[in-house]
Design an enzyme around this catalytic site. Structure first.
Site, mmCIF file in Angstrom:
data_model
loop_
_atom_site.group_PDB
_atom_site.id
_atom_site.type_symbol
_atom_site.label_atom_id
_atom_site.label_comp_id
_atom_site.label_asym_id
_atom_site.label_seq_id
_atom_site.Cartn_x
_atom_site.Cartn_y
_atom_site.Cartn_z
ATOM 1 N N CYS A 1 37.379 46.491 40.586
ATOM 2 C CA CYS A 1 36.193 46.128 41.374
ATOM 3 C C CYS A 1 36.550 45.647 42.773
ATOM 4 O O CYS A 1 35.669 45.343 43.566
ATOM 5 C CB CYS A 1 35.359 45.081 40.643
ATOM 6 S SG CYS A 1 36.061 43.430 40.707
ATOM 7 N N CYS B 1 41.441 43.043 42.638
ATOM 8 C CA CYS B 1 41.220 43.666 41.334
ATOM 9 C C CYS B 1 41.234 45.194 41.490
ATOM 10 O O CYS B 1 40.593 45.752 42.373
ATOM 11 C CB CYS B 1 39.874 43.214 40.769
ATOM 12 S SG CYS B 1 39.361 44.135 39.293
ATOM 13 N N CYS C 1 40.304 41.971 37.019
ATOM 14 C CA CYS C 1 39.636 40.697 36.767
ATOM 15 C C CYS C 1 39.796 40.285 35.308
ATOM 16 O O CYS C 1 39.623 41.097 34.403
ATOM 17 C CB CYS C 1 38.127 40.823 37.029
ATOM 18 S SG CYS C 1 37.690 40.946 38.744
ATOM 19 N N GLY D 1 36.338 12.216 30.339
ATOM 20 C CA GLY D 1 37.766 12.475 30.154
ATOM 21 C C GLY D 1 38.375 11.763 28.967
ATOM 22 O O GLY D 1 39.514 12.019 28.613
ATOM 23 N N CYS E 1 33.544 41.447 36.736
ATOM 24 C CA CYS E 1 34.096 42.727 37.177
ATOM 25 C C CYS E 1 33.047 43.841 37.023
ATOM 26 O O CYS E 1 32.809 44.629 37.932
ATOM 27 C CB CYS E 1 35.333 43.043 36.350
ATOM 28 S SG CYS E 1 36.381 44.322 37.067
#
Lengths: 258, 303, 235
Positions: free
Chosen positions: B248, B245, B270, B36, B276
């Protein structure tokens, strides 16, 4: 009254190259005591304040502070992390220009809440309730809590700055010309507020001002500075009513009578 | 020197010279060692403008080898300009194999998404980062923000979240949502939707972040704690979508809104195109999936 | 009888640095003591240094020479050489002072001005206010004024607020600097009553009264300040 001073300053000097910022300043400050540092521009009072608040490191001398646990600590031997922690918990610093002490682009509530969040408060509702309480104590309506200080008048900004500093219950507050640049009526209100807060909370404060009336109203003790040195110190009313040093006599005699 | 005699258009492998790659690898290693923490590095001029992924490209160029398989996505999609051109770039300068399949890739360079398919320990995710400093918008001074990181003074980060709740009644930050890494450094996960934040937590894949213009590299090593900041009474939540979605039928994935016509017609699909297409190829269909959809995986959302 | 205040051989002068360092002697050889339950009055013409003596006893003026011994906190301290912190403690607990003029604070109500010394000594605010109300009523200050800041009051009204503020506490020593100067006869009588009550309570009082009637009514003894004249009279 406790027998131990909160802040003990000994032979503090700050030089800028060969020029004197402040020289050989020694004093003790007890809990709940307000000390005014007066003098004209360039007298070294702001340098002294910055050294005491560890915003500047002095060239020589020592200052020790009695922490909340009763331990005395040398300010200039503390790590920066400890000093900064002290600065946002047990100390406050009220700048002359509120923009220097506030975050102008976040709301009043967040300005007050920042110190709480900095010490780990993670409850929004509690932080906000504390902010509301403090805004009311500095006489800011709670419907202004989500406004940015940019939308506030000078006096309101200064009051907000005070609330932001006092929210963590500091024991020592440094103030640099807290009423400078305000209209007299706004000044009066602010002074009264400060006076009340200082008494109610038992705050110790070091107030730098060039305004002797401010010193008289807020402080019990004062130091008069000239050319970086303390030329006179004592009870505020004694110094103002029976000035001894030539410079203090000049200062006092220069006050305009209303 | 000798290379020029054989081929006019020869580049050093992966474009960057070896010294630069070494320097960047050092920065990456330091970043991995201090999860980080933003490591400064000597960002190079790349043959693309700032904002187009110069940081991510430099990181990818420094870790890629001839056997790697590279996938590049932009907002989840493999077929947008940025993704296509970066893929082409590495195909040319490193002659590596490229793919759009998440599972097949060993390095995935991404702009602002994490693939829906869980990553594995053999994958590296490289983020393109525009502004690496999470404290920047509240504290403009770099000297001050570095000090705040050093001293772990992160109250300011919560000020931002406080402002959100005060203004919107909830934490309205939906992307670049600040996280705390391994209990120490607060990090900007780059402008990914906060939907992806939980995927960073204890991910088996190494996650690297490159900011070219800002000259910073940082990292989240595998299996590292990544915790989104929040309040006790306003806990962190990801976006939810009230419909699956349209193509899909996937649920619990990040969706993009696609405008279909000038009459307000729209659908949610998606954002992860590979995910997808895979689902559609497997026979999963949403309510707007084309009837004639072939198994090729090609998507033609707009008629 | 206890003697809470002993002044011995005190001298005071002003050095005017802005006037080429001219020194104006005010008093010298000031020596007297005040017993508990007694009201002594400083006598002498204007400019003899009566006010200066009173201000030295309150720590408001510095003392050049001599000692001011005060019974404070179970011991004796010399106010002439005491630290500011000690002087503050003496003012809070031992010596009260009623000045000639009220120094007003913006926005603080008359009631709170009066109650403040008690609050400073740790009394809770409501109890202090109740006592303040009683005193203001006794001094005939119209009730409608109590909630207002005294800055706009008449001289007599301000003086009564000032007196109430000075008399509200139970300091064992009380200094009075012309507390009746701008009062009418009725209120002068109230002040006389208040002083008598203090005497009965064993307070040592020292005052300056130009009003001869009041002086005669309260004074047990007159201390002639001209005896302490230091040559030239202070301006």
């Amino acid at each position: 009254m406790t027998d131990e001073p909160l802040l003990r300053v000994s032979a503090l000097s700050k030089f800028y190259g060969s020029r004197v910022g402040c020289e050989n300043v020694t004093f003790d400050l007890w809990p709940g005591e307000v000390l005014a540092v007066v003098g004209e521009s360039g007298s070294g009072k702001t340098t002294l304040l910055n050294c005491l608040s560890t915003r500047l490191l002095p060239s020589s001398g020592t200052a020790s502070y009695r922490m909340r646990d009763g331990q005395r600590r040398e300010l200039y031997r503390m790590s920066e992390a400890e000093r900064r922690f002290l600065m946002r918990t047990d100390w406050g610093f009220v700048h002359q220009n509120p923009a220097d002490g506030l975050r102008m682009t976040v709301s009043a509530g967040a300005n007050v809440g920042e110190r709480l969040m900095a010490v780990g408060d993670r409850h929004y509702g509690r932080i906000r309730a504390t902010a509301v309480d403090w805004l009311s104590r500095v006489e800011i309506d709670d419907d202004r809590i989500d406004d940015e200080p940019r939308a506030f008048s000078g006096g309101m900004r200064q009051r907000l700055q005070i609330a932001r500093n006092l929210v963590t219950g500091p024991r020592l507050v440094f103030m640099d010309e807290p009423t400078g640049g305000l209209d007299v009526s706004v000044q009066a209100r602010l002074l009264d507020l400060l006076r009340g807060l200082v008494t109610d909370l038992g705050l110790a404060a070091i107030v730098v001002t060039h305004d002797l009336a401010v010193a008289r109203l807020l402080s019990q003790r004062m130091m008069v500075m000239k050319d970086g040195r303390v030329v006179e110190s004592g009870l505020t009313d004694r110094v103002l009513d029976d000035p001894r040093a030539p410079y203090t006599q000049l200062l006092v005699s220069s006050i305009l009578q209303v | 020197m000798n290379a020029q005699s054989t081929d006019i258009a020869t580049y050093n492998f992966a474009y960057l010279d070896e010294q630069t790659k070494r320097m960047i690898r050092r920065a990456i290693l330091k970043g991995i060692a201090i999860p980080g923490y933003q490591v400064p590095f000597a960002s190079r001029e790349m043959p693309m403008p700032y904002g187009w992924g110069t940081g991510g490209v430099q990181v990818t160029a420094s870790i890629i080898g001839p056997d790697d398989v590279l996938k590049v996505i932009d907002q989840g999609a493999d077929d947008t300009t940025n993704a296509v051109s970066i893929r082409a770039f590495f195909k040319k300068v490193a002659k590596v194999d490229v793919t759009t399949e998440t599972a097949r890739a060993t390095i995935i360079q991404t702009r602002h998404r994490i693939p829906e398919q869980p990553l594995t320990a053999s994958q590296v995710l490289v983020f393109q980062v525009p502004i690496p400093e999470p404290l920047r918008f509240l504290e403009p001074r770099e000297t001050e923000t570095r000090k705040m990181h050093a001293l772990e003074e992160y109250g300011l980060m919560h000020v931002k979240l406080y402002e959100d709740i005060a203004k919107h009644g909830r934490i309205a930050t939906t992307y670049a949502y600040p996280v705390k890494v391994e209990g120490r450094y607060v990090m900007d996960p780059s402008p990914t939707p906060k939907f992806d934040n939980p995927k960073m937590h204890r991910s088996p894949a190494l996650q690297l972040f490159g900011a070219g213009r800002e000259k910073r590299i940082y990292a989240v090593p595998p299996f590292t704690d990544v915790v989104s900041l929040d309040f006790e009474d306003h806990p962190f939540e990801v976006q939810t979508f009230d419909q699956p979605c349209a193509l899909c039928g996937a649920e619990n994935v990040y969706l993009d809104e696609v405008i279909l016509d000038d009459h307000g017609g729209h659908m949610f699909v998606c954002s992860d195109t590979d995910h997808c297409e895979k689902r559609q190829a497997d026979g999963q269909h949403g309510h707007l999936a084309p009837e004639t959809h072939s198994a090729s995986g090609k998507m033609e959302p707009v008629e | 009888m206890a003697t809470p205040l002993v002044v011995s051989d005190v001298a005071k002068s002003f050095t005017m640095h802005l006037r080429d360092g001219v020194t104006l002697p005010v008093v010298k050889g000031v020596s007297f003591s005040i017993r508990a339950g007694e009201c002594a009055v400083l006598g002498g013409p204007s400019g003899a240094g009566k006010s200066s003596i009173l201000k030295m006893l309150y720590g408001n003026y510095a003392v050049d020479e001599g000692q001011i011994i005060v019974q404070h906190g179970g011991g004796l301290i010399d106010l002439a050489s005491a630290s500011p912190r000690t002087v503050l403690s003496v003012r809070r607990h031992t010596i009260g002072y009623v000045s000639q003029f009220l120094r007003t604070v913006p926005r603080v109500s008359a009631l709170d001005v009066v109650a403040e010394p008690l609050v400073e000594r740790g009394e809770d605010r409501e109890t202090a206010r109740a006592k303040a109300r009683a005193l203001l009523a006794q001094l005939n200050l119209p009730e409608k004024l109590w909630a207002l800041p005294p800055a706009t009051f008449s001289g007599g009204e301000q003086q009564r607020v000032n007196i109430a503020r000075g008399f509200i506490t139970e300091h064992p020593i009380l200094l009075l600097d012309e507390p009746t100067a701008s009062l009418d006869a009725r209120n002068r009588d109230v002040v006389v009553e208040l002083i008598d009550a203090k005497k009965t309570a064993g307070v040592a009082l020292l005052g300056i009264f130009h009003d001869l009637d009041v002086r005669d009514a309260v004074a047990d003894r007159v201390i002639d300040v001209t005896a302490f004249a230091a040559g030239k009279i202070a301006a």
